[in-house]
Design an enzyme around this catalytic site. Structure first.
Site, PDB file in Angstrom:
ATOM      1  N   ILE A  81      36.660  44.171  36.426  1.00  0.00           N
ATOM      2  CA  ILE A  81      36.638  45.255  37.409  1.00  0.00           C
ATOM      3  C   ILE A  81      37.783  45.017  38.379  1.00  0.00           C
ATOM      4  O   ILE A  81      37.846  43.965  39.019  1.00  0.00           O
ATOM      5  CB  ILE A  81      35.298  45.315  38.175  1.00  0.00           C
ATOM      6  CG1 ILE A  81      34.104  45.343  37.205  1.00  0.00           C
ATOM      7  CG2 ILE A  81      35.278  46.537  39.092  1.00  0.00           C
ATOM      8  CD1 ILE A  81      34.077  46.511  36.271  1.00  0.00           C
ATOM      9  N   SER A  83      39.743  44.762  41.574  1.00  0.00           N
ATOM     10  CA  SER A  83      39.060  44.382  42.815  1.00  0.00           C
ATOM     11  C   SER A  83      39.126  45.452  43.897  1.00  0.00           C
ATOM     12  O   SER A  83      38.166  45.629  44.649  1.00  0.00           O
ATOM     13  CB  SER A  83      39.618  43.062  43.341  1.00  0.00           C
ATOM     14  OG  SER A  83      41.000  43.162  43.609  1.00  0.00           O
ATOM     15  N   LYS A  84      40.247  46.172  44.010  1.00  0.00           N
ATOM     16  CA  LYS A  84      40.295  47.200  45.052  1.00  0.00           C
ATOM     17  C   LYS A  84      39.301  48.313  44.738  1.00  0.00           C
ATOM     18  O   LYS A  84      38.660  48.853  45.646  1.00  0.00           O
ATOM     19  CB  LYS A  84      41.704  47.768  45.210  1.00  0.00           C
ATOM     20  CG  LYS A  84      41.798  48.759  46.367  1.00  0.00           C
ATOM     21  CD  LYS A  84      43.213  49.207  46.656  1.00  0.00           C
ATOM     22  CE  LYS A  84      43.253  50.175  47.825  1.00  0.00           C
ATOM     23  NZ  LYS A  84      44.635  50.622  48.135  1.00  0.00           N
ATOM     24  N   CYS A 188      49.025  38.707  42.993  1.00  0.00           N
ATOM     25  CA  CYS A 188      48.398  39.863  42.371  1.00  0.00           C
ATOM     26  C   CYS A 188      49.332  40.459  41.324  1.00  0.00           C
ATOM     27  O   CYS A 188      50.536  40.614  41.564  1.00  0.00           O
ATOM     28  CB  CYS A 188      48.053  40.898  43.438  1.00  0.00           C
ATOM     29  SG  CYS A 188      47.434  42.458  42.763  1.00  0.00           S
ATOM     30  N   ASP A 195      47.560  35.107  46.158  1.00  0.00           N
ATOM     31  CA  ASP A 195      46.164  34.745  45.917  1.00  0.00           C
ATOM     32  C   ASP A 195      46.060  33.231  46.012  1.00  0.00           C
ATOM     33  O   ASP A 195      46.775  32.512  45.316  1.00  0.00           O
ATOM     34  CB  ASP A 195      45.709  35.197  44.526  1.00  0.00           C
ATOM     35  CG  ASP A 195      45.714  36.708  44.358  1.00  0.00           C
ATOM     36  OD1 ASP A 195      45.372  37.408  45.330  1.00  0.00           O
ATOM     37  OD2 ASP A 195      46.055  37.184  43.261  1.00  0.00           O
ATOM     38  N   HIS A 227      43.083  36.874  38.959  1.00  0.00           N
ATOM     39  CA  HIS A 227      42.382  35.583  38.995  1.00  0.00           C
ATOM     40  C   HIS A 227      41.822  35.195  37.625  1.00  0.00           C
ATOM     41  O   HIS A 227      42.000  34.057  37.167  1.00  0.00           O
ATOM     42  CB  HIS A 227      41.201  35.632  39.976  1.00  0.00           C
ATOM     43  CG  HIS A 227      41.541  36.017  41.379  1.00  0.00           C
ATOM     44  ND1 HIS A 227      42.825  36.110  41.854  1.00  0.00           N
ATOM     45  CD2 HIS A 227      40.733  36.320  42.430  1.00  0.00           C
ATOM     46  CE1 HIS A 227      42.793  36.461  43.122  1.00  0.00           C
ATOM     47  NE2 HIS A 227      41.534  36.600  43.500  1.00  0.00           N
ATOM     48  N   GLU A 228      41.106  36.137  37.015  1.00  0.00           N
ATOM     49  CA  GLU A 228      40.460  35.847  35.737  1.00  0.00           C
ATOM     50  C   GLU A 228      41.491  35.443  34.681  1.00  0.00           C
ATOM     51  O   GLU A 228      41.251  34.547  33.857  1.00  0.00           O
ATOM     52  CB  GLU A 228      39.676  37.079  35.249  1.00  0.00           C
ATOM     53  CG  GLU A 228      38.617  37.567  36.227  1.00  0.00           C
ATOM     54  CD  GLU A 228      39.117  38.669  37.162  1.00  0.00           C
ATOM     55  OE1 GLU A 228      38.292  39.491  37.578  1.00  0.00           O
ATOM     56  OE2 GLU A 228      40.331  38.697  37.474  1.00  0.00           O
ATOM     57  N   ARG A 256      39.655  38.622  49.577  1.00  0.00           N
ATOM     58  CA  ARG A 256      40.527  39.708  50.018  1.00  0.00           C
ATOM     59  C   ARG A 256      39.706  40.989  49.990  1.00  0.00           C
ATOM     60  O   ARG A 256      38.999  41.248  49.026  1.00  0.00           O
ATOM     61  CB  ARG A 256      41.750  39.842  49.106  1.00  0.00           C
ATOM     62  CG  ARG A 256      42.677  40.980  49.556  1.00  0.00           C
ATOM     63  CD  ARG A 256      43.803  41.207  48.590  1.00  0.00           C
ATOM     64  NE  ARG A 256      44.662  40.038  48.521  1.00  0.00           N
ATOM     65  CZ  ARG A 256      45.506  39.806  47.531  1.00  0.00           C
ATOM     66  NH1 ARG A 256      45.563  40.633  46.516  1.00  0.00           N
ATOM     67  NH2 ARG A 256      46.288  38.742  47.547  1.00  0.00           N
ATOM     68  N   GLY A 257      39.814  41.775  51.064  1.00  0.00           N
ATOM     69  CA  GLY A 257      39.051  43.012  51.110  1.00  0.00           C
ATOM     70  C   GLY A 257      37.555  42.796  51.073  1.00  0.00           C
ATOM     71  O   GLY A 257      36.803  43.633  50.565  1.00  0.00           O
TER      72      GLY A 257
END
Length: 281
Positions: A81, A83-84, A188, A195, A227-228, A256-257
């Site tokens: 998914i 992230s934003k 990112c 990150d 990240h993943e 973040r966020g």
């Protein structure tokens, strides 16, 4: 098939305050896995452990409610998914009325499960746990265990992934070690924003050269990947170059966020760790 450049990353976005599941933007895992040599069934197990710190909704009388959410997305789902989109989706709960926290939890589980498994013949659920304010004081802070690689005084010259730095001593007896570092940093994939993460590597097998491993982890510093994807790249580089008998790679990234993402990949099925944040998170 969604691609990262179609997402809301790096764009000015409006914030919906009424529940909208269509805001979730799944991205297929396979294109990035293909880059690291994973073309069939992945040689790893694990999950992506998310923490959502900014979750709020209204009760039936219009009074705001707040909670933390721990979300567990198995790595066998075909999608991550973005992230934003996850942040925008959670924000859409802000002015939406729900009967209770259980209804919110069920709604999140249903929506994330659908997005994570979208496009697959297989359907399953993700894990969702809400932590209400009366339980906040039971949310611990704990550092990753293991021998700290950062103690080593190494010269670093590589700032894009350099798997050639990884070596293991196959001429000696096998060992079991747990090694950690706080020097993991990547960017990112879409925006290039930094990150920051800590990583824990546990393995059994030929002893891995610690200086080379630290320099390898530092080499992600200018690398653009989610990240993943970074954790899976680290796993595959260690798996193919050092050939351990068992391997586990677990990273915890700063939030973040209002979200943090903490991927775990292991060579053998094992119980997932408790989703416990570190001091930097």
């Amino acid at each position: 098939m969604n691609t990262p450049d179609q997402s809301q990353l790096g764009r000015v976005s409006g914030y919906a305050d009424q529940y909208d599941a269509s805001l979730l933007f799944p991205l297929p895992r396979q294109p990035k896995r293909h880059e690291i040599g994973v073309t069939g069934t992945p040689p790893f197990f694990g999950a992506d452990l998310w923490t959502a710190f900014e979750l709020s909704w209204l009760n039936l009388r219009g009074k705001p409610q707040v909670a933390l959410a721990h979300i567990t997305v198995p790595c066998e789902t075909p999608n991550i998914i973005e992230s934003k989109s996850f942040k925008l989706y959670l924000n859409s709960f802000n002015n939406t009325r729900f009967a209770d926290a259980a209804q919110v939890q069920t709604r999140i589980r249903t929506d994330i499960s659908e997005a994570a498994w979208r496009g697959s013949d297989r359907q399953a659920t993700v894990g969702v746990k809400l932590v209400l304010p009366e339980m906040f004081d039971r949310e611990p802070v704990q550092e990753l265990d293991g021998l700290l690689l950062d103690r080593l005084d190494v010269e670093c010259t590589h700032y894009t992934p350099a798997p050639e730095l990884l070596h293991a001593n196959h001429g000696e007896a096998p060992v079991t070690e747990t090694l950690t570092s706080h020097l993991l940093k990547s960017n990112c994939l879409v925006t290039g924003q930094p990150d920051w993460g800590s990583v824990r590597i546990e393995y059994s097998g030929a002893q891995i050269d610690q200086s080379g491993l630290l320099r390898y982890l530092v080499s992600f510093r200018n690398h653009n990947e989610f990240h993943e994807q970074c954790v899976e790249r680290i796993f595959m580089d260690l798996w193919t170059r050092c050939r351990p008998i068992k391997l586990s790679v677990y990273a915890r990234y700063t939030r973040r966020g209002g979200l943090d993402i903490n991927p775990l990949r292991t060579s053998h099925p094992q119980a997932l760790p408790a989703n416990v944040r570190t001091a930097r998170q």
